[in-house]
Design a protein around this motif. Sequence first.
Motif, short mmCIF file in Angstrom:
data_model
loop_
_atom_site.label_atom_id
_atom_site.label_comp_id
_atom_site.label_asym_id
_atom_site.label_seq_id
_atom_site.Cartn_x
_atom_site.Cartn_y
_atom_site.Cartn_z
N LEU A 181 0.83 -1.21 0.00
CA LEU A 181 0.00 0.00 0.00
C LEU A 181 0.86 1.26 0.00
CD1 LEU A 181 -2.80 -1.12 2.47
CD2 LEU A 181 -2.98 -0.87 -0.01
N THR A 182 1.92 1.25 0.79
CA THR A 182 2.83 2.41 0.84
C THR A 182 3.50 2.63 -0.51
OG1 THR A 182 3.23 2.01 3.19
CG2 THR A 182 4.84 3.37 2.02
N ARG B 62 2.81 7.39 -7.27
CA ARG B 62 2.11 8.58 -7.79
C ARG B 62 3.15 9.63 -8.19
NH1 ARG B 62 -2.95 8.66 -8.72
NH2 ARG B 62 -4.24 7.33 -7.43
N THR C 62 2.49 1.62 -3.44
CA THR C 62 1.50 2.00 -4.44
C THR C 62 1.31 3.51 -4.44
OG1 THR C 62 0.34 -0.11 -4.22
CG2 THR C 62 -0.91 1.69 -5.16
N VAL C 63 1.17 4.08 -3.26
CA VAL C 63 1.03 5.53 -3.14
C VAL C 63 2.32 6.21 -3.59
CG1 VAL C 63 0.72 7.44 -1.52
CG2 VAL C 63 -0.71 5.41 -1.34
N GLY D 142 -6.75 -0.97 0.02
CA GLY D 142 -6.30 -1.21 -1.35
C GLY D 142 -7.36 -0.89 -2.38
N ARG E 187 -5.75 4.87 -4.38
CA ARG E 187 -4.76 3.80 -4.62
C ARG E 187 -4.66 3.52 -6.11
NH1 ARG E 187 -1.90 3.37 0.06
NH2 ARG E 187 -3.35 3.15 1.76
#
Length: 167
Positions: free
Chosen positions: A30-31, A37, A33-34, A57, A62
């Motif tokens: 999750l970290t 950006r 994925t962000v 998620g 996300r």
Amino acid sequence: MLFIDEIDSFIKPRDGNVHSLDRDLTNVMLTETVGLRGSKVILVAATNFLDALDGAGKRSGRFDYQIEIPAPDLPARIALLWRSIAEELGDGFAQQEPVTALARRWEGFSAARLTALGGQLREMHRNGKFTGPVTFEIGMKAMRLLQGRKGRLPEDVKNISDSRQSL
């Protein structure tokens, strides 16, 4: 572009009795994925089990888009089966009535499974299992063979019943 298939195995729900390694992996995914950006990396992920993803998620931010690809409807199943049979065996082997009956029977089957039928039918035809057009019964037999392949042992592996005899 980075494609992650079966993302549900990386972003598991963190609530309840969860193994610490699964929780850690989910947090990292999750970290990261962000963190993608603003980079030049485009992340695309796929899952067959959207409900098996951690809530974080699935929330907005996300992933920019969520695209659901449902199983083919009846006209699509008919077209997929027809094309698969015709490409592998020739147009004369695909008949409207059996193809439609098979398509009705296999509601919910994926496009990949339906298109694999032609190759199985070609193999059956080559081995002399049938000679004329594909019937409903031949199609059903071919699909049973396709579905059973996952559970087959490689040729050099002894069956468990053979192992008991040698004890």
